[in-house]
Structures are given as C-alpha cells and as structure tokens.
Design a protein around this motif. Structure first.
Motif, PDB file in Angstrom:
ATOM      1  N   PRO A   1     -24.398  96.561  -8.771  1.00 17.42           N
ATOM      2  CA  PRO A   1     -23.960  95.707  -7.668  1.00 17.42           C
ATOM      3  C   PRO A   1     -24.962  94.581  -7.448  1.00 17.42           C
ATOM      4  O   PRO A   1     -26.144  94.803  -7.719  1.00 17.42           O
ATOM      5  N   PRO A   2     -24.567  93.438  -6.962  1.00 18.27           N
ATOM      6  CA  PRO A   2     -23.207  93.099  -6.503  1.00 18.27           C
ATOM      7  C   PRO A   2     -22.247  92.668  -7.619  1.00 18.27           C
ATOM      8  O   PRO A   2     -21.128  92.271  -7.296  1.00 18.27           O
ATOM      9  N   PHE A   3     -22.663  92.741  -8.865  1.00 13.28           N
ATOM     10  CA  PHE A   3     -21.758  92.313  -9.932  1.00 13.28           C
ATOM     11  C   PHE A   3     -20.727  93.377 -10.261  1.00 13.28           C
ATOM     12  O   PHE A   3     -19.643  93.087 -10.717  1.00 13.28           O
ATOM     13  N   TYR A   4     -21.129  94.605 -10.055  1.00 15.71           N
ATOM     14  CA  TYR A   4     -20.228  95.724 -10.351  1.00 15.71           C
ATOM     15  C   TYR A   4     -20.128  96.628  -9.133  1.00 15.71           C
ATOM     16  O   TYR A   4     -21.035  96.670  -8.305  1.00 15.71           O
ATOM     17  N   ARG A   5     -19.019  97.346  -9.069  1.00 16.95           N
ATOM     18  CA  ARG A   5     -18.823  98.305  -7.999  1.00 16.95           C
ATOM     19  C   ARG A   5     -19.145  99.685  -8.560  1.00 16.95           C
ATOM     20  O   ARG A   5     -18.728 100.006  -9.675  1.00 16.95           O
ATOM     21  N   LEU A   6     -19.899 100.488  -7.830  1.00 16.13           N
ATOM     22  CA  LEU A   6     -20.266 101.805  -8.329  1.00 16.13           C
ATOM     23  C   LEU A   6     -19.442 102.903  -7.662  1.00 16.13           C
ATOM     24  O   LEU A   6     -19.162 102.840  -6.475  1.00 16.13           O
ATOM     25  N   ILE A   7     -19.058 103.853  -8.461  1.00 23.16           N
ATOM     26  CA  ILE A   7     -18.502 105.090  -7.903  1.00 23.16           C
ATOM     27  C   ILE A   7     -19.251 106.234  -8.555  1.00 23.16           C
ATOM     28  O   ILE A   7     -19.305 106.327  -9.778  1.00 23.16           O
ATOM     29  N   ASN A   8     -19.851 107.044  -7.752  1.00 20.72           N
ATOM     30  CA  ASN A   8     -20.586 108.176  -8.287  1.00 20.72           C
ATOM     31  C   ASN A   8     -19.714 109.417  -8.189  1.00 20.72           C
ATOM     32  O   ASN A   8     -19.138 109.706  -7.148  1.00 20.72           O
ATOM     33  N   ILE A   9     -19.601 110.128  -9.309  1.00 15.31           N
ATOM     34  CA  ILE A   9     -18.801 111.347  -9.306  1.00 15.31           C
ATOM     35  C   ILE A   9     -19.776 112.509  -9.427  1.00 15.31           C
ATOM     36  O   ILE A   9     -20.564 112.563 -10.368  1.00 15.31           O
ATOM     37  N   THR A  10     -19.737 113.409  -8.463  1.00 13.25           N
ATOM     38  CA  THR A  10     -20.652 114.545  -8.481  1.00 13.25           C
ATOM     39  C   THR A  10     -19.874 115.817  -8.767  1.00 13.25           C
ATOM     40  O   THR A  10     -18.839 116.063  -8.154  1.00 13.25           O
ATOM     41  N   LEU A  11     -20.377 116.593  -9.717  1.00 12.37           N
ATOM     42  CA  LEU A  11     -19.762 117.886 -10.003  1.00 12.37           C
ATOM     43  C   LEU A  11     -20.761 118.979  -9.652  1.00 12.37           C
ATOM     44  O   LEU A  11     -21.955 118.841  -9.944  1.00 12.37           O
ATOM     45  N   LYS A  12     -20.259 120.046  -9.044  1.00 17.72           N
ATOM     46  CA  LYS A  12     -21.145 121.139  -8.633  1.00 17.72           C
ATOM     47  C   LYS A  12     -20.547 122.476  -9.032  1.00 17.72           C
ATOM     48  O   LYS A  12     -19.337 122.689  -8.887  1.00 17.72           O
ATOM     49  N   HIS A  13     -21.398 123.347  -9.511  1.00 16.61           N
ATOM     50  CA  HIS A  13     -20.968 124.716  -9.790  1.00 16.61           C
ATOM     51  C   HIS A  13     -22.185 125.608  -9.895  1.00 16.61           C
ATOM     52  O   HIS A  13     -23.281 125.148 -10.192  1.00 16.61           O
ATOM     53  N   LYS A  14     -21.966 126.904  -9.662  1.00 17.98           N
ATOM     54  CA  LYS A  14     -23.095 127.830  -9.717  1.00 17.98           C
ATOM     55  C   LYS A  14     -23.546 128.101 -11.140  1.00 17.98           C
ATOM     56  O   LYS A  14     -24.692 128.457 -11.386  1.00 17.98           O
ATOM     57  N   ASN A  15     -22.613 127.939 -12.089  1.00 21.67           N
ATOM     58  CA  ASN A  15     -22.939 128.202 -13.481  1.00 21.67           C
ATOM     59  C   ASN A  15     -23.224 126.885 -14.198  1.00 21.67           C
ATOM     60  O   ASN A  15     -22.329 126.052 -14.375  1.00 21.67           O
ATOM     61  N   ASN A  16     -24.472 126.724 -14.605  1.00 18.54           N
ATOM     62  CA  ASN A  16     -24.888 125.437 -15.168  1.00 18.54           C
ATOM     63  C   ASN A  16     -24.170 125.114 -16.485  1.00 18.54           C
ATOM     64  O   ASN A  16     -23.798 123.971 -16.726  1.00 18.54           O
ATOM     65  N   GLY A  17     -23.963 126.121 -17.319  1.00 14.95           N
ATOM     66  CA  GLY A  17     -23.310 125.894 -18.608  1.00 14.95           C
ATOM     67  C   GLY A  17     -21.883 125.407 -18.440  1.00 14.95           C
ATOM     68  O   GLY A  17     -21.468 124.404 -19.040  1.00 14.95           O
ATOM     69  N   LEU A  18     -21.152 126.092 -17.576  1.00  8.02           N
ATOM     70  CA  LEU A  18     -19.776 125.721 -17.293  1.00  8.02           C
ATOM     71  C   LEU A  18     -19.708 124.316 -16.718  1.00  8.02           C
ATOM     72  O   LEU A  18     -18.843 123.508 -17.077  1.00  8.02           O
ATOM     73  N   LEU A  19     -20.664 124.031 -15.830  1.00 10.06           N
ATOM     74  CA  LEU A  19     -20.722 122.728 -15.182  1.00 10.06           C
ATOM     75  C   LEU A  19     -20.895 121.626 -16.221  1.00 10.06           C
ATOM     76  O   LEU A  19     -20.203 120.597 -16.188  1.00 10.06           O
TER      77      LEU A  19
END
Length: 824
Positions: free
Chosen positions: A726-744
């Motif tokens: 930004p300001p040239f680009y718009r950011l969207i942050n996608i967060t993933l959460k899980h108890k199992n790190n491998g699966l995540l």
DNA sequence: AGCACGCCGACT
DNA sequence: GTCGGCGTGCTC
C-alpha cells in the motif's frame, strides 16, 4: 401492513453468517419494526435480543420458524444510516453482521439469557443419587440464584451439564432461562422533610432534638442545604452531601427518618454530567491558524475530505473547535475521533469550556451503564439534552448519529484506529470516511505525521491538503541530537543504558528544574531472560514467544496470552543459576534512573501503570503540575500531550523500532520519533531531543532530525511501489489456525495454490508469523496483494470461494480461516 | 458462540 | 460399568 403471517429477519449477536428468520405473532405485529430489538430463543434454550433488519411475508421453507417472544423497544434503536454502515463494514471487512452488532452496541443493550438452576423442595428420591448428583443438590440447597458458572465453581466439577440433565429427568431440580438486563438507571438517594411536618413546626422539632446533638446537627445542615424558608423553591439535598456536610453517619440519619422528621426518597438520574460548565467564547486564531481554517473550508468546497498536516504544537485543536462551532450552529452533529482514551482527558476539558454540556464522551473505560446512556442520549436526538459533539475512540463510529456534519479524525496516522481482535477488523479512520459519505458530511484528518496512504491520497487530489508549519506562539522546533550507542559502547562510556550525552542532558535539565520525558517502545523490565551458560530462554507454554520479565511483581509474563509464571530459579535446560536479563523495557529504565538520579521524582507510564480508570489522568496531572521530574514511558508518552516544562526528550533505543520486520516499520518509527520529539520545547526556550542509536546515518533518523516528512514520504513511496505494498496495492491477510501444525501447513499450501490460479504472483506465503502459536493454535498467514484499481469485491468473492472449497475437504473442515482486510 | 450428541479411554 | 475427554454439527 399486510394480513397473514409476517416474518422478521434478525441480526443476532453471534459470530454466525447470515440473518435468522422468525415469525411475528399477531399480538406483536403492531410493535415489531425495523431497527427495534426483539427477544427470541435460539438453539436449545438460549435467549438473545436480535435486531430486526427487515420484515416480509415470505415463509421460509427449509425449516420451522420460531415466534418472536417480545419486542423491547418503543422506537428503533438502529437507524437506516447505521444499517447501511453495518452492511458496509460487514462487506468490506468480511465479517458477520452479528459480529458488527456485537461491536456496535453497548453490552447493556444486548440481552442474553442465563440459566438459573434451583432445587425442587417437593422432590423425593426414588432411587439413590450418585455422589456428584448429591454434591450438586447440596450446592443448590445452600444458595439461591445459581447459574451454570457458579455451580461449576462451587461444585468443582469440570462439566456439570450432564449431571443437570440427569437431575432434571429425575425431577430433583428445575431450570429457568432468565434474561438479565445489565443496565439499570442510577438511583440517587435524596432527603426531604417528612410529609407530616409543616414549615412552621421546624423550630419546635429542632428543640426536641436538644438531647440528640448529632441528630440536631444533621437537621441543621439539612435546613442550610435545602434553604427551606429562604429560597422559593427549596434545593434538593442528596443523602451523600448531607452526611458529608454534617459530618455524621447514615445511622444517625436513619434515627431522624425513624422519628418521622426526615424522609428518604429516590430519583433515577443520568450518570452523565449535564451540569452547566462555564461557557467561554472561542479563542481567536493566530494568522497561521486562520489561514489554515480558510484553506480547510476551501478544500471542503470541492472535496469531502481534508488533511490538516500541522507540526506538533501548532494548535490544531483550536482549529477543530472553530469548525465544530460552525456545525453546531447549523444544528449538525460532530464526531471527534481520537486514537485512545488517554488523549481525551486534556481535550475534553478544552471542548467543555466552549461547548459545555453539548459535549459527550464515549470510550472503553466507561462502564457499560454509562455507555448505554451515551448511546440513548444520541439516539433520542433531543435538541435540549442530546450531545452535539461526541469525543470518542474507535468504537464511537457506531453511535446512532442521525445528522453528522463533520467528522474529525485526530492523530489520523495512529494504528490504534485499526481493530484487530475480535472481528470486525475495521479501521475506524477508513470506516469513518464511509460514515461521512452516508451522512453527506465532511471529514477532517489531522496529524503532524500523516500515514503514507493518507498523504498519497492528498497528492492524488482525493483529499485536500492543508499545511500548518508554524508552532503555536512561535515555539521553536526542538533541536535533535544523536547519541551513537556503538561508539559509546566501544569506548566503554555507557552509564548502564544511558549514553554520556543523554546522561549529561538529563543532569542539566534536572539542575535547571526542567522536566524530562524518556521513551522506550517496550514495557516490562527486560524483554526476556537468558541462561548465560547454555543460552536457554523461557518461553510461553501456550504461545511461541519468549516471556517478558516484570520486576514489580517478579513474574514472567506472556504479552500475547497474558500467561504468568514465576521466573525459574535455575536454567531448565542446564540447571545453571546464572540467568541474566536481556535488553530493557520501561520498568528497567525507571530502576536505572533511580540509581543514577536518586534525587529526581520519577514515574512510569505504560500499560502496566495505567490500567485503572484514573491512573492515567493522575499521572498526567502530576506531571503537568511539576510534581514529577522524569516521565518514562512507551508510545503513550508520544501522543498529543502538551506539557509546558519539558526541555528534554530522550529516545533510548531507536533501532528496535527500525528493525521491526514489517513494511510499515520505517513509517512508524518516523511517526513515533517525530511525535515524541514534539513533546519537547517551551514558550521561551528551544527543547532538546536525544536519540540513542547504533545507526546514526539511518535515513529515517536523518529525516527525523531534519523534520523532513516529505523526504521520508517519497522514499517510502518508492519502496512501497517497488515491493508492491500500500498505497499502490491493497492487502488482504488470510490467517489459518489449527492445533495440528502438519495439517495446518497442508491446508495453507493448498489454499495458497488455489489462490495462485487466479491471483498468480500476488499471493505470498503461506508463511508462519514470528509468533506461530498462540494459545495452542498454530498459525500461518497468506498475504494477498491486489492492484488498487482492480475490484476488491471480486477479489473477496474469489477468496471466499476458495476458502469454502478448502473447508469442503473433510480433514480441513476444522481449520479456522479468517480475513484481515487492510491489515496493520 | 453455546450446546447437544456421540464416541472413546480410564477410573471406581 | 460410569465419568469426563473432545470432535462434530446445528442453531431461524
């Protein structure tokens, strides 16, 4: 209204997508209306208050509708502008309307039921009860008004619900859902003469009390305070002031009440202060301010938003006050946003001087009842009693304004305007711009150090830009000096954490009876402990962060989840007892100061010392009154406070800010250093700032010294363009959460892959954040950078589609996916 | 978010 | 055998 069945779509205060449809029973059809609160049961037995979003006569087909139980409001508490605003927030920030409802409305207006459990006296056991069942019965017999939480606590059981179910089947207990309205009007206790007493009997009554001196005293005080017989209309006397005035106790007062001489009565009152503050005329603006206000007005002719870029202490507040006055005179409302409560104290006083009781305040340290009252006050929009100006923090954008003329966003660059947790993850500045658009109002952004995005909007002609480069009363800009940490360390001239330069200047200032502010962007004593033999560092057991050492309570605390433990006596890895603290926070600075400057009066201002409602104000007051010589603090000391006797500001470690791994770290460092420097300087003398750093040649530090905002802006802009931010680009942050790190990791890789099909190289990650585990959930981020000119709505649509595809896969069903639009 | 249901291991 | 853990699914 049509005949036949009517249905209402409700927003419920739950983190669930979509609206819920209920039928409106015949007897409520005249009462239920859009924007009112209604009571419904949802799920098994829970009861909530939902907001009516729309009313229609399309019966839902896939499920059985429930009836609305009751309607709570005579008039709507949400107006149509608010609904549009909620829709926008929900859509833009990708959050549920229920979450918006939760954030927007004070808790006192959101009813939720509680399960009350009680023992049935007529119960006779047919079979023997189990031990746990007996235990629950014992608890229930010994206390009344038991809910699930208290029962869990009292019984010590992990899960009481199955037991309750069994006892319910056996007929031993009964449960009831009760709605609690947390909000009650405040009742004030007043005292008046007993009805049986006539005015001419008072003397007689006084004499009758000759043998009860204390009682006589109370009666005397009462007569004085109420001015009975003197004033035409006697004054109301509260019990509190009467007792204070007569220096007696409530038991003596009770004796008089028992004798039927005085009586007690209650009146409900607003918690808010409507007493008439003294109203002063507007201060005249100096020529620079007058020029600025002229330019702001001109800007508003062609643009809806203006940026007032004024150096620290340039008198921006006075300009705001003049603009507010104009709006009030036209019968319009004004919203004055501040980044945090801390700042309201000084400004509220100034506003009250001019606008008296037309000014309302709204922030998170208000208790809930107070917040409900502010909300209702604005909602009623009563010309005599309602606030015209609201001074508030982030969440005050949700107040029920009907007629905004102007929104002022002070310290516009502050990132506390961005809400992060819980959803909705909105930015109050950006949301306020939309709010202004809804009201066809103007927005004024004010700051000494504009956010890069904001300044860029000015340069592109979206916002009008007004510059105010003269300090009020022509105070000189402070002189900024560098102290080279590297050199001082090499020459072994450091006095603990102070360079000789800073040490000398503090000494000089103290000798001259001048005040000093020291800034370090880190609270606590030491950022972490380390074993000197093996290098082991204590970490949080729930999160992947090192624990911060706090000396005042001798605890290691996790700044992410709040978890605290005793510091280990010895290293958990090699059992060495040689644990040392590394780095330093405000607490350690305070300690070191006491050693080096034992005669100085020192205080610390950070999250830990300002938790209570008044602690902050007390600190400020003490500092203003020169009861303190040195104030040590975190960013809190950088924010908009004006003190008269500060001649020296010290920044203890500029590098820790500059090296922070974030694309905004440089911008943020510039803002912090410029803001905190602005605290130095007084009427007749130039202030001094000392920045301690390992890198004196760092371009950001050079910009700070030269007060070169534009230079900093240009460098940042070219970096942002090159590295697509930004300001040239718009950011969207996608967060993933899980108890199992491998699966995540698998899930995140898959999502990133599928997003790359559409967005290609604009997808970054998945990447584990520095802190990759919080409260036992592992975390990964995927960052999406979209061109400013492409449609954000379409991007969000694709994002949702891909996230849903991921969740459709059996083993990824439990992976939490959340979006943060325009993350900070 | 709650809360129910259902399955599983580990205790009296 | 029951108690309590947790994964799963649903709520107009």
């Amino acid at each position: 209204m049509n005949a036949g069945s009517l249905f209402a779509d409700l927003i419920l205060p739950l983190p669930l997508a979509g609206l819920f449809t209920y039928s409106i029973p015949w007897e409520l059809q005249s009462k239920v209306a859009i924007g009112k609160r209604v009571v419904v049961s949802f799920g098994g037995k829970k009861i909530y208050s939902g907001i009516v979003k729309n009313i229609h006569n399309n019966p839902p087909e896939d499920y059985e509708v429930k009836d609305i139980i009751a309607c709570l409001d005579e008039t709507p508490i949400i107006n149509h502008l608010q609904f549009s605003f909620w829709d926008w927030i929900s859509d833009y920030y990708q959050s549920n309307l229920g979450d918006v409802y939760k954030a927007a409305i004070p808790a006192g207006l959101k009813l939720e039921s509680q399960t009350k459990i009680s023992y049935r006296e007529d119960f006779t056991a047919e079979a023997r009860l189990s031990k746990t069942e007996e235990l629950i019965i014992t608890v229930l017999k010994s206390s009344k008004d038991v809910n699930i939480q208290t029962l869990t606590q009292a019984s010590g059981l992990k899960n009481v619900l199955p037991q309750i179910k069994k006892l319910l089947e056996k007929g031993a207990i009964e449960v009831e859902e009760r709605i609690l309205s947390s909000y009650k009007e405040k009742q004030i206790k007043y005292v008046r003469l007993h009805q049986s007493i006539k005015e001419d009997e008072i003397g007689e009554k006084l004499n009758s009390l000759n043998r009860a001196k204390k009682q006589q005293e109370i009666l005397f005080s009462f007569l004085n305070l109420s001015k009975i017989g003197i004033a035409e209309v006697p004054e109301k006397v509260t019990a509190t002031e009467l007792l204070l005035n007569s220096d007696s106790t409530s038991s003596i007062l009770k004796a008089l009440v028992d004798k039927q001489i005085l009586e007690i009565y209650f009146e409900s009152t607003d918690r808010l202060d409507f007493s008439d503050a003294e109203i002063n005329p507007l201060k005249e603006l100096n020529q620079h301010q007058a020029q600025a206000i002229k330019e702001i007005r001109e800007g508003f002719e062609s643009k809806n938003t203006s940026l007032l870029h004024g150096v620290t202490s340039s008198g921006k507040t006075e300009i705001y006050i003049h603009l507010i006055k104009e709006q009030i005179d036209q019968g319009k409302q004004v919203l004055y946003l501040l980044p945090e409560i801390a700042l309201t104290t000084q400004i509220i006083t100034r506003l009250k001087h001019v606008f008296g009781n037309k000014v309302g305040v709204y922030h998170s340290k208000f208790n809930d009842a107070e917040r409900v009252e502010v909300y209702n006050n604005i909602q009623q929009n009563n010309p005599d009693k309602s606030y015209q100006v609201i001074l508030g923090v982030r969440s005050s954008i949700f107040l029920p304004f009907s007629n905004l003329g102007l929104i002022i966003i002070d310290e516009e660059h502050e990132n506390t305007y961005k809400q992060f947790d819980p959803a909705p993850r909105y930015h109050a500045r950006d949301a306020a711009l939309f709010l202004a658009h809804l009201h066809k109002a103007k927005t004024l952004l004010g700051t000494a150090t504009p956010a890069i995005e904001t300044y860029a909007n000015c340069k592109q002609g979206k916002y009008a830009l007004v510059e105010l480069m003269h300090r009020y009363q022509d105070i000189k800009m402070p002189e900024i000096l560098l102290a080279d940490l590297k050199e001082a360390k090499r020459k072994k001239r450091m006095k603990s954490i102070f360079t000789p330069e800073l040490y000398e200047e503090i000494n000089t200032a103290l000798e001259k009876k001048e005040q000093v502010i020291l800034f370090q962007n880190r609270r606590g004593y030491a950022p972490y402990l380390e074993c000197k033999s093996c290098g082991w560092v204590p970490h949080c057991e729930n999160c992947s962060v090192s624990l911060t050492y706090h000396q005042y309570n001798n605890q290691l605390t996790c700044h992410y989840c709040g978890h605290s433990t005793q510091p280990p006596q010895s290293c958990m890895q090699c059992e060495s007892t040689n644990m040392v603290d590394k780095g330093f926070g405000t607490e350690k600075i305070e300690d070191e100061l006491r050693i080096f400057f034992p005669q100085a009066r020192i205080a610390r201002m950070d999250l830990d010392t300002t938790r209570s409602k008044t602690a902050y104000e007390k600190l400020i007051y003490k500092f203003e009154n020169h009861e303190l010589d040195i104030l040590v603090g975190t960013q809190m000391v950088s924010k908009g406070l004006d003190f008269d006797h500060v001649s020296l500001v010290g920044i203890l470690n500029a590098d820790s800010m500059l090296n922070f791994p974030d694309f905004r770290a440089h911008e943020r460092s510039y803002q912090l250093m410029a803001q905190v420097s602005g605290r130095a300087g007084r009427k007749n003398k130039q202030g001094k700032v000392i920045i301690q750093t390992h890198e004196p040649k760092h371009p950001i530090i050079q910009s700070v010294i030269q007060n070169d905002y534009v230079g900093m802006y240009q460098t940042q802009m070219s970096e942002r363009e090159e590295f697509i931010y930004p300001p040239f680009y718009r950011l969207i942050n996608i967060t993933l959460k899980h108890k199992n790190n491998g699966l995540l990791t698998q899930a995140a890789n898959m999502l990133a892959q599928s997003l790359r099909k559409t967005f290609g190289i604009r997808v970054f990650g998945p990447q584990a954040p520095v802190i990759n585990r919080i409260q036992n959930y592992y975390i990964v981020n995927i960052l999406l950078k979209i061109e400013k000119k492409s449609s954000p709505a379409k991007a969000k649509w694709i994002l949702n589609r891909e996230a849903n595809n991921l969740k459709a896969i059996e083993r990824f069903k439990m992976v939490m996916v959340q979006f943060d639009v325009d993350p900070m």
